[in-house]
Design a protein around this motif. Structure first.
Motif, PDB file in Angstrom:
ATOM      1  N   VAL A 166      65.282  86.639  55.887  1.00  0.00           N
ATOM      2  CA  VAL A 166      65.849  87.218  54.669  1.00  0.00           C
ATOM      3  C   VAL A 166      66.063  86.110  53.639  1.00  0.00           C
ATOM      4  O   VAL A 166      66.710  85.095  53.930  1.00  0.00           O
ATOM      5  N   VAL A 194      71.612  89.384  48.460  1.00  0.00           N
ATOM      6  CA  VAL A 194      70.404  89.814  49.168  1.00  0.00           C
ATOM      7  C   VAL A 194      69.899  91.108  48.537  1.00  0.00           C
ATOM      8  O   VAL A 194      70.601  91.790  47.808  1.00  0.00           O
ATOM      9  N   ASP A 198      68.788  94.297  53.305  1.00  0.00           N
ATOM     10  CA  ASP A 198      68.813  93.021  54.010  1.00  0.00           C
ATOM     11  C   ASP A 198      70.237  92.706  54.473  1.00  0.00           C
ATOM     12  O   ASP A 198      71.174  93.425  54.177  1.00  0.00           O
TER      13      ASP A 198
END
Length: 272
Positions: A166, A194, A198
């Protein structure tokens, strides 16, 4: 004016300590509400607080500290005392290095008194952001309480996101809230922006937008943030604003050498 909790945050001390200093006559509130008994402080009182903490860190007893600050010892004499203590700390074990940084920060705040601040402070809105985060509770809001908690948290968030493949969508963010434990504890949030979906292995939180935040850029280690944070506090008070929460820390640049760090402090405010 600030409530005792807000003033404690800006001074990086505990509410319990402020109450103790009040009882000793070291630092009286600017005003006490006659009905509720609530204490209120002015930003200008950070001057006296800085001197009390600096002298206490030099090893003076609180009775000696009171005698010194009541005699209004000058900045130059205080600087000499702090430099002597700095030499002693530099010869001590590596564990004393963090304490030295805190003394240096207090010294810079004292030296900046009565001078025009060179910090550029801007009020702006903050957009909502989705973050993956881990949290833990620190004993208080002092740098020596926060640092040992937040650094491992960010390291673990980064590790988990890297293992999951990620990628961060923006600079990391630290934000804080009262733990509500009755002992001055602070919940520390280590957050990384994010994309939706994620955040594997971390809590995913949507930080709400902030309508108005007083912001200032701090350059250098966070152990040295005190002068910048107190310049922000003075600006908020002088500008007719009121703080409505802990400042967020947006880490714009974080090279290996902390001297090159660039961090934006973002403190939510409303008109007083």
């Amino acid at each position: 004016m600030f409530t005792i909790g807000d003033f404690a945050r800006h001074g990086r001390v505990s509410v319990r300590m402020l109450r103790h200093y009040d009882a000793l006559g070291l630092l009286r509130p600017a005003r006490v509400d006659p009905a509720s008994g609530y204490r209120f402080y002015e930003a200008a009182q950070l001057t006296r607080l800085n001197r009390v903490i600096a002298l206490k860190d030099l090893g003076f007893t609180l009775q000696q500290v009171r005698a010194i600050v009541d005699e209004e010892v000058g900045t130059e004499e205080l600087r000499g005392m702090l430099r002597l203590r700095r030499a002693e700390l530099e010869a001590a074990a590596a564990a004393a290095a963090h304490r030295l940084a805190r003394v240096e920060a207090r010294l810079r705040s004292i030296e900046s008194e009565g001078t025009m601040s060179n910090h550029e402070i801007v009020v702006k809105s903050l957009p909502a952001v989705r973050v993956a985060e881990l949290t833990a509770v620190a004993a208080g809001y002092r740098p020596e309480d926060i640092g040992p908690v937040i650094n491992p948290l960010f390291a673990e968030v980064d590790r988990r996101l890297a293992e999951a493949g990620v990628a961060a969508t923006g600079p990391s963010i630290a934000y804080y809230e009262d733990a509500g434990d009755g002992r001055g504890g602070v919940v520390v949030h280590a957050a990384v922006p994010v994309a939706p979906g994620d955040g594997h292995g971390c809590a995913v939180v949507d930080l709400p937008a902030v309508g108005a935040a007083a912001t200032v850029v701090h350059r250098g280690p966070m152990d040295d943030v005190l002068p910048t944070a107190q310049a922000l506090a003075r600006w908020i008070d002088d500008g007719g604003f009121r703080s409505v929460g802990y400042a967020r820390e947006l880490y714009l640049e974080c090279p290996d050498d902390e001297a090159g760090w660039v961090t934006e402090l973002q403190e939510p405010v409303v008109r007083a």
